[in-house]
Design a protein around this motif. Structure first.
Motif: not given
Length: 149
Positions: A31, A54, A61-62, A64, A94, A97-101, A127
């Protein structure tokens, strides 16, 4: 960036023949999105082609990201304003959304390191960014969900 073919099955030029200023690929198993910046990368590339990645691949979106910006002598014409606009478009895409990528940037450029470390997190909230000189270390950090930032 020399990514083995088996690790980057979806490699293609962004937007076909419209630009040759960056290439991207994905590793679906890890990913990860890989972006290699080439000479003459500009606001035009940033605003017209980066969001298409994207838009055409919403699963990103998910993911890194690893951005390869190591080429010495690279000539670019992108601006902070265009980067902020891409950040706004990413936020729209996004939808909060908190993807924390994690975004690993490969560079030897001291000034780019300062920009990444001090400014990009404000443009892309949630991010995390870190600069590396080594591809393997960048990938290890980007994929290390349980490792500290």
């Amino acid at each position: 960036m020399n990514i083995p073919k088996k690790d980057a099955p979806d490699q293609r030029l962004a937007a076909g023949e419209e630009t040759q200023h960056f290439v991207w690929s994905t590793d679906k198993e890890k990913q990860l999105l890989f972006i290699e910046i080439k000479d003459n990368f500009s606001d035009y590339d940033l605003l017209n082609f980066v969001p298409r990645i994207w838009e055409e691949n919403p699963e990103i979106l998910w993911y890194d990201t690893v951005v390869d910006y190591r080429r010495l002598g690279i000539r670019n014409n992108w601006t902070w304003g265009a980067m902020k606009e891409v950040g706004r478009r990413w936020a729209d895409f996004s939808q909060g959304c908190d993807t924390r990528s994690r975004v690993a940037v490969l560079t030897e450029n001291y000034w780019l390191t300062q920009i990444v470390n001090n400014a990009l997190a404000f443009v892309f909230p949630g991010s995390r960014f870190r600069c590396f000189k080594d591809l393997d270390m960048a990938i290890a950090w980007a994929t290390g969900a349980d490792e500290p930032d």
